[in-house]
Design an enzyme around this catalytic site. Structure first.
Site, PDB file in Angstrom:
ATOM      1  N   ASP A  12       0.868  -1.183   0.000  1.00 12.84           N
ATOM      2  CA  ASP A  12       0.000   0.000   0.000  1.00 12.84           C
ATOM      3  C   ASP A  12       0.903   1.231   0.000  1.00 12.84           C
ATOM      4  O   ASP A  12       1.664   1.447   0.948  1.00 12.84           O
ATOM      5  CB  ASP A  12      -0.895  -0.038   1.250  1.00 12.84           C
ATOM      6  CG  ASP A  12      -1.854   1.151   1.316  1.00 12.84           C
ATOM      7  OD1 ASP A  12      -1.716   2.100   0.505  1.00 12.84           O
ATOM      8  OD2 ASP A  12      -2.738   1.131   2.194  1.00 12.84           O
ATOM      9  N   ASP A 112      -3.146   2.575  -5.869  1.00 10.54           N
ATOM     10  CA  ASP A 112      -1.986   2.571  -4.957  1.00 10.54           C
ATOM     11  C   ASP A 112      -1.814   1.288  -4.149  1.00 10.54           C
ATOM     12  O   ASP A 112      -1.112   1.287  -3.147  1.00 10.54           O
ATOM     13  CB  ASP A 112      -2.038   3.803  -4.039  1.00 10.54           C
ATOM     14  CG  ASP A 112      -2.756   3.542  -2.743  1.00 10.54           C
ATOM     15  OD1 ASP A 112      -3.773   2.827  -2.776  1.00 10.54           O
ATOM     16  OD2 ASP A 112      -2.301   4.044  -1.707  1.00 10.54           O
ATOM     17  N   GLU A 113      -2.447   0.198  -4.581  1.00  9.42           N
ATOM     18  CA  GLU A 113      -2.305  -1.060  -3.842  1.00  9.42           C
ATOM     19  C   GLU A 113      -2.098  -2.228  -4.787  1.00  9.42           C
ATOM     20  O   GLU A 113      -2.626  -2.234  -5.896  1.00  9.42           O
ATOM     21  CB  GLU A 113      -3.593  -1.363  -3.054  1.00  9.42           C
ATOM     22  CG  GLU A 113      -3.720  -0.610  -1.761  1.00  9.42           C
ATOM     23  CD  GLU A 113      -5.009  -0.977  -1.033  1.00  9.42           C
ATOM     24  OE1 GLU A 113      -5.539  -0.102  -0.353  1.00  9.42           O
ATOM     25  OE2 GLU A 113      -5.476  -2.131  -1.164  1.00  9.42           O
TER      26      GLU A 113
HETATM   27  P1  TTP Z   1      -5.225   5.110   0.753  1.00  9.79           P
HETATM   28  O1  TTP Z   1      -4.192   4.066   0.507  1.00  9.79           O
HETATM   29  O2  TTP Z   1      -6.438   4.746   1.536  1.00  9.79           O
HETATM   30  O3  TTP Z   1      -4.586   6.334   1.495  1.00  9.79           O
HETATM   31  P2  TTP Z   1      -3.171   6.971   1.330  1.00  9.79           P
HETATM   32  O4  TTP Z   1      -2.301   6.227   0.393  1.00  9.79           O
HETATM   33  O5  TTP Z   1      -3.355   8.419   1.003  1.00  9.79           O
HETATM   34  O6  TTP Z   1      -2.613   6.921   2.796  1.00  9.79           O
HETATM   35  P3  TTP Z   1      -1.964   5.706   3.597  1.00  9.79           P
HETATM   36  O7  TTP Z   1      -0.563   6.148   3.889  1.00  9.79           O
HETATM   37  O8  TTP Z   1      -2.788   5.614   4.822  1.00  9.79           O
HETATM   38  O9  TTP Z   1      -2.026   4.495   2.713  1.00  9.79           O
HETATM   39  O10 TTP Z   1      -5.716   5.717  -0.622  1.00  9.79           O
HETATM   40  C1  TTP Z   1      -4.882   5.860  -1.761  1.00  9.79           C
HETATM   41  C2  TTP Z   1      -5.209   7.114  -2.532  1.00  9.79           C
HETATM   42  O11 TTP Z   1      -6.588   7.110  -2.925  1.00  9.79           O
HETATM   43  C3  TTP Z   1      -5.019   8.374  -1.728  1.00  9.79           C
HETATM   44  O12 TTP Z   1      -3.689   8.852  -1.794  1.00  9.79           O
HETATM   45  C4  TTP Z   1      -6.008   9.322  -2.329  1.00  9.79           C
HETATM   46  C5  TTP Z   1      -7.123   8.434  -2.847  1.00  9.79           C
HETATM   47  N1  TTP Z   1      -8.296   8.495  -1.940  1.00  9.79           N
HETATM   48  C6  TTP Z   1      -9.300   9.410  -2.214  1.00  9.79           C
HETATM   49  O13 TTP Z   1      -9.235  10.136  -3.206  1.00  9.79           O
HETATM   50  N2  TTP Z   1     -10.356   9.493  -1.363  1.00  9.79           N
HETATM   51  C7  TTP Z   1     -10.447   8.713  -0.237  1.00  9.79           C
HETATM   52  O14 TTP Z   1     -11.418   8.819   0.521  1.00  9.79           O
HETATM   53  C8  TTP Z   1      -9.400   7.760   0.030  1.00  9.79           C
HETATM   54  C9  TTP Z   1      -9.466   6.894   1.259  1.00  9.79           C
HETATM   55  C10 TTP Z   1      -8.350   7.710  -0.843  1.00  9.79           C
HETATM   56 MG    MG Z   2      -2.045   4.136   0.488  1.00  6.64          MG
END
Ligand code: TTP
Ligand code: MG
Length: 369
Positions: A12, A112-113
């Site tokens: 992630d 992003d995963e």
């Molecule tokens: P996530 O992996 O949930 O969050 P993140 O990568 O920003 O943070 P973390 O370090 O906790 O992993 O989501 C990935 C991307 O998806 C995030 O950068 C932006 C987008 N996103 C949105 O646009 N709206 C949302 O509500 C979420 C949860 C994510």
């Molecule tokens: Mg993330």
């Protein structure tokens, strides 16, 4: 024969959209960075997509209204930026390409995963995983300049939950013998498929942790949540998940086919069955956070001849209403070209992409229930 132990990894990317902005402009690194979707009605209307960890210390996180984020960051040198999906996709593609090389099987989920099956890469040995992950991390750091967090377990379910335990730049390894202990004290809403409403319902039954759920009588779960979900919840809480890491090839599709209760040419009856198939297909797509561009139907007529129709959309979607509407239109067309009654019907989606699905993730099936 028991299936051999798998070694599954979820990668992630950390605070992804905001990390991409830092990459583009390193001067942002020590400041609170907020990436938002601006709805455009007023200057501050809209919501936070994500924020870097500096901003998160002020309580700014995904989903927060932008005006509230501004308020919480008042008096700091915070930077607010609009979402630039095309740029994030470029970075994501580069990372995914590199990660793919580390896996026996690779499945990207959203922008992003990704899940990696690394069983053969580490010879089934959980003790060898740490070194592999360190190699991956420094490789991506050098090639792209981005950090990510990793969860490792004997299946996707455990890997996914593990990845959330340590962030950013984290690594959490849960060996098969530690799964039960790892899961049991976590709140039940950590399980995929347990949203706010389901968690509240479980709370009323005295189920608060995953351990509570694991111990709860499975027959009662089936009565309360239905057979499919009840059994899923029971297995998930016990750390059981046999889902393979799917390679998402370009030719891949998701489809369902079923026999109608009786042969018919009645559109309403056909759509009743079709909508059931669509809901299952959509759930599969939502789980994997993919959008689709091609929608097809097939009809097996009473003389056992088969007819199909297909439509390609201009942009990928994961919208169930679009899917239902299109399938209905395709069946209308198909019926107009034949006078025979229909015996079996099938629905298929294909031409997958992640972008659209990633943007619509907040409305995806699992976040809704
Ligand atoms: P996530 O992996 O949930 O969050 P993140 O990568 O920003 O943070 P973390 O370090 O906790 O992993 O989501 C990935 C991307 O998806 C995030 O950068 C932006 C987008 N996103 C949105 O646009 N709206 C949302 O509500 C979420 C949860 C994510
Ligand atoms: Mg993330």
């Amino acid at each position: 024969m028991p299936s051999p132990t798998r070694v599954i990894m979820l990668v992630d990317l950390d605070y992804f959209f905001a990390q991409c902005e830092e990459l583009r402009n390193p001067a942002l690194k020590d400041k609170p960075v907020v990436v938002g979707v601006y709805s455009g009605r007023t200057e501050d209307s809209g919501a936070v997509s994500t924020a870097n960890y500096v901003a998160r210390k002020f309580g700014v996180k995904s989903g927060l209204p932008l005006y509230l984020a501004k308020k919480r960051l008042e008096g700091t040198d915070a930077v607010f930026l609009p979402v630039d999906t095309a740029f994030y996709e470029q970075i994501s593609n580069k990372i995914m390409e590199t990660l793919r090389g580390y896996a026996d099987a690779f499945e990207q989920v959203g922008i992003d995963e990704a899940y990696l099956d690394v069983t053969r890469k580490v010879d089934g040995d959980f003790d060898a995983v740490k070194e592999l992950v360190q190699k991956m991390k420094s490789d991506i750091k050098n090639k792209v300049g981005v950090t990510f967090s990793v969860g490792v377990g004997p299946n996707k379910l455990v890997a996914k939950i593990a990845a959330d335990r340590q962030k950013p730049d984290g690594l959490t390894i849960v060996k098969p013998e530690d799964v039960q202990r790892f899961l049991s004290s976590l709140p039940v809403d950590q399980l995929i498929g347990v949203g706010r409403k389901t968690a509240a319902k479980m709370g009323e039954l005295g189920i608060r942790t995953i351990g509570d759920l694991a111990r709860y009588d499975v027959q009662r779960l089936v009565v309360i949540f239905g057979k499919k979900l009840g059994i899923y919840f029971h297995n998930a809480a016990n750390g059981i998940d046999n889902e393979p890491v799917h390679e998402l090839g370009e030719t891949e599709s998701i489809s369902r086919i079923a026999t109608l209760k009786e042969d018919t040419r009645d559109l309403a009856r056909i759509m009743e069955k079709a909508n059931q198939l669509i809901e299952e297909i959509h759930r599969d797509a939502a789980k994997r956070r993919i959008g689709f561009r091609q929608i097809s139907i097939i009809a097996v007529m009473i003389d056992l001849s088969a007819k199909s129709r297909s439509r390609t959309l201009e942009t990928a979607t994961n919208n169930i209403a679009v899917l239902k509407r299109t399938v209905q239109e395709l069946f209308e067309k198909l019926l107009s070209t034949s006078h025979l009654e229909i015996r079996r019907i099938g629905v298929k989606i294909a031409h997958f992409s992640w972008n659209e699905a990633a943007q619509q993730r907040l409305t995806s099936f699992f976040n809704n229930n």
